[in-house]
Write an enzyme that holds these catalytic residues in place. Sequence first.
Site, PDB file in Angstrom:
ATOM      1  N   GLU A   1     -26.722 -40.810 -44.160  1.00  0.00           N
ATOM      2  CA  GLU A   1     -25.977 -39.921 -45.056  1.00  0.00           C
ATOM      3  C   GLU A   1     -24.794 -40.580 -45.758  1.00  0.00           C
ATOM      4  OE1 GLU A   1     -26.948 -39.076 -41.992  1.00  0.00           O
ATOM      5  OE2 GLU A   1     -28.278 -37.355 -42.197  1.00  0.00           O
TER       6      GLU A   1
ATOM      7  N   HIS B   1     -25.394 -27.451 -35.906  1.00  0.00           N
ATOM      8  CA  HIS B   1     -26.293 -27.095 -37.010  1.00  0.00           C
ATOM      9  C   HIS B   1     -26.035 -25.675 -37.513  1.00  0.00           C
ATOM     10  CE1 HIS B   1     -28.512 -30.710 -36.014  1.00  0.00           C
ATOM     11  NE2 HIS B   1     -29.377 -30.496 -36.975  1.00  0.00           N
TER      12      HIS B   1
HETATM   13  C1  LIG Z   1     -27.088 -37.251 -38.966  1.00  0.00           C
HETATM   14  C2  LIG Z   1     -28.301 -36.436 -38.988  1.00  0.00           C
HETATM   15  N1  LIG Z   1     -29.109 -36.479 -40.062  1.00  0.00           N
HETATM   16  C3  LIG Z   1     -30.239 -35.747 -40.096  1.00  0.00           C
HETATM   17  C4  LIG Z   1     -30.582 -34.951 -39.058  1.00  0.00           C
HETATM   18  C5  LIG Z   1     -31.844 -34.112 -39.104  1.00  0.00           C
HETATM   19  N2  LIG Z   1     -32.821 -34.720 -38.180  1.00  0.00           N
HETATM   20  C6  LIG Z   1     -32.958 -34.282 -36.926  1.00  0.00           C
HETATM   21  S1  LIG Z   1     -34.030 -35.201 -36.041  1.00  0.00           S
HETATM   22  C7  LIG Z   1     -34.346 -36.190 -37.366  1.00  0.00           C
HETATM   23  C8  LIG Z   1     -35.306 -37.310 -37.225  1.00  0.00           C
HETATM   24  C9  LIG Z   1     -34.876 -38.261 -36.179  1.00  0.00           C
HETATM   25  O1  LIG Z   1     -35.824 -39.259 -36.035  1.00  0.00           O
HETATM   26  P1  LIG Z   1     -35.759 -40.233 -34.804  1.00  0.00           P
HETATM   27  O2  LIG Z   1     -34.378 -40.748 -34.647  1.00  0.00           O
HETATM   28  O3  LIG Z   1     -36.836 -41.224 -34.986  1.00  0.00           O
HETATM   29  O4  LIG Z   1     -36.037 -39.326 -33.547  1.00  0.00           O
HETATM   30  P2  LIG Z   1     -37.374 -38.529 -33.175  1.00  0.00           P
HETATM   31  O5  LIG Z   1     -37.241 -37.183 -33.778  1.00  0.00           O
HETATM   32  O6  LIG Z   1     -38.516 -39.271 -33.695  1.00  0.00           O
HETATM   33  O7  LIG Z   1     -37.343 -38.441 -31.694  1.00  0.00           O
HETATM   34  C10 LIG Z   1     -33.605 -35.793 -38.475  1.00  0.00           C
HETATM   35  C11 LIG Z   1     -33.658 -36.424 -39.793  1.00  0.00           C
HETATM   36  C12 LIG Z   1     -29.697 -34.903 -37.959  1.00  0.00           C
HETATM   37  N3  LIG Z   1     -29.935 -34.097 -36.916  1.00  0.00           N
HETATM   38  N4  LIG Z   1     -28.596 -35.666 -37.933  1.00  0.00           N
END
Ligand SMILES: Cc1ncc(C[n+]2csc(CCOP(=O)(O)OP(=O)(O)O)c2C)c(N)n1
Lengths: 326, 327
Positions: free
Chosen positions: B60, B129
């Site tokens: 971000e 959130h």
């Molecule tokens: C700073 C931030 N940006 C976006 C999100 C929305 N979000 C939640 S989980 C996620 C994906 C995370 O991917 P990863 O780190 O690979 O974890 P996984 O879900 O695959 O376990 C996103 C974009 C968030 N929670 N926090």
Amino acid sequence: MTNLTTKDIPRLLQAYRQMVTIREFEDNANELYLTAKMPGLTHMYSGQEAVAVGICEALKSTDYITSTHRGHGHCVAKGANLKLMFCELLGKEEGYCRGKGGSMHIADQSNGNLGANAIVGGSAGIATGAALRSKMLGKDDVTVCFFGDGALGQGLLYEVMNMAALWSLPVIYACENNMYGEYTHVDEMAAGSLTARAEAFGIETHRVDGQDFVAVNALSEKLVARAREGEGPFFIVLDTYRYHGHHVGDVNRTYYRSKEEEQHWKTERDPILLLAEVLVSNEWATQQELDEFKAAIKKEAADAVSYALDAPYPDESEVDMHVFVD
Amino acid sequence: MRNITWSQAMNEAIAEEMRHDETVFIMGEDVAEAGTPFKVTSGLVEEFGTQRVLDTPISEPGFMGMAVGASLTGMRPIVDLMFGDFIYLIMDQLANQAAKQHYMSGGKLTVPLVVRTNMGATRRSAAQHSQSLQALVAHIPGIKVAMPSTPYEVKGLMKTAIRDNNPVVIFEDKLSYQMKGPVPEEEYFIPFGQANVISQGTDITLIGTSSMVQVCEEAALILAEKGISAEVIDVRTIAPLDEHTLVESVKKTGRAIVVDEGHQSFGVTSEIVARLNEQAFYYLDAPLTRMGAMDVPIPFSPALEDLTVPTAAGVADKAVKLVTGER
Ligand SMILES: Cc1ncc(C[n+]2csc(CCOP(=O)(O)OP(=O)(O)O)c2C)c(N)n1
Ligand SMILES: [Mg+2]
């Protein structure tokens, strides 16, 4: 391949138990969502069990972990109680956070789980700070920072890895590469090599099959022992896969990953089946014993769910409690 | 007039402006094929391609900073920030970089960008959130803040935001994406700084932002049954703020409740009440009243979360007390 002996049997059975417990926990959580008994959404850990269990079985309860939005597996693996976890998922007073945190914020202080986190990468600083404390106080605790491949996008991670390396902190960065961040493949989000990111700071890095409990655990035992001796930090990429959608509501997934790919991981690369195979082929357990094991855990999980469903919500007076320490 | 959802209205606003001006582009997490987790940008990548609909890594502060740079050099970026809570991550780029460029350069540099993000609790999404952080952004000189309340509003305000030559943050209530409402086929814009008087009244003015406008409207219905006539005003943009419309209404009714879903302390409601106090004090029959979210992190448990935000019944209760003079 690590050489296993009969000495390892109790450890392997314990790991099997923990992995099945996580799977059962998640199947129940999914069911609670589908039957509209659970408020909000949750992110399932199913498929990634060997990562959490392989690492946490190498830790003591006094070691710390930080977890993620996909945190139920880490929580169980670090020794949490199912009843209190389900109570938290349902927003009940008896939950780990008195219902205030929910799935994305479960923390279990008694077992060194500093908490799940709803900010991707948000716990990197916390984990590194816990490691700083260990060094400052001369303790030999180790902190493991769990995060997903998606968190590699967050700058905070690089700031704290730099400091961890400068100051030789006892922290292990565990990158669970399940290949997707939400609905996007890791190749579209992370340029270049995943491990080279940490190598640039002079951090020793490893890459391991995250579906193979034996491999994950053997590596973790070594690195944890070395981190205790002040040889940290370390960085591990664990290749793994999430079976469900990004969250329970993500059911139509074919636009970002194929059914065949999902099927392949579930049938050929399942961490629980792989460990069962080790146990059975060495004649250290029979399939029947494992099935009985599983049935007992199923019952334990079901009991925990009904306990949580019947448990009371927090009293309204709790709403403005805990904003500050009294 | 046709009825469409909030998501469709926002989608149309972005698509129309991308057709109108090829320097407009959108970037954010999962905005392309996935169309955002809330399916708001579906179809845009098919029409405009991956050069103008950019899926970003989860970075971000990085992509916010890039939007500032692109806008300084002639583009009109729309930054899609998946949750309003992530404002905290982009704050340096937004406040120290985007907001100040025009002023610091003595009017030479401009930052025509839009951050579209969300706000609002009661979705059982817990403390990281569920926040409504519009007051934080409105506190920063140099940024405009829009708070749409319906599909019609979101489309008109978003189109104005994209054409504005300043940084604009538009906050959408995350429970509104599926809300349906009348939206004209013809192109229209809603100017910033013009509040909308939704219904006329004589006893009290109910001033709302975003989904709190619906809370005020419902409260007005409850009050009507009790014989109390409430005037309802949708603020539309908190920066710039249409003081004139609000002040004139309060001069007429002599009473006001200001409702916003941000935390009550140091919030949007406090600011509006302060301005009304300065300009309508001698017309008041009752204390100007704020109703915001409780000053607590939003709890997960439904049993607690619902207590934290203003409700129509709560607003109506308060209004009755103000009108009858009961304490
Ligand atoms: C700073 C931030 N940006 C976006 C999100 C929305 N979000 C939640 S989980 C996620 C994906 C995370 O991917 P990863 O780190 O690979 O974890 P996984 O879900 O695959 O376990 C996103 C974009 C968030 N929670 N926090
Ligand atoms: Mg991932």
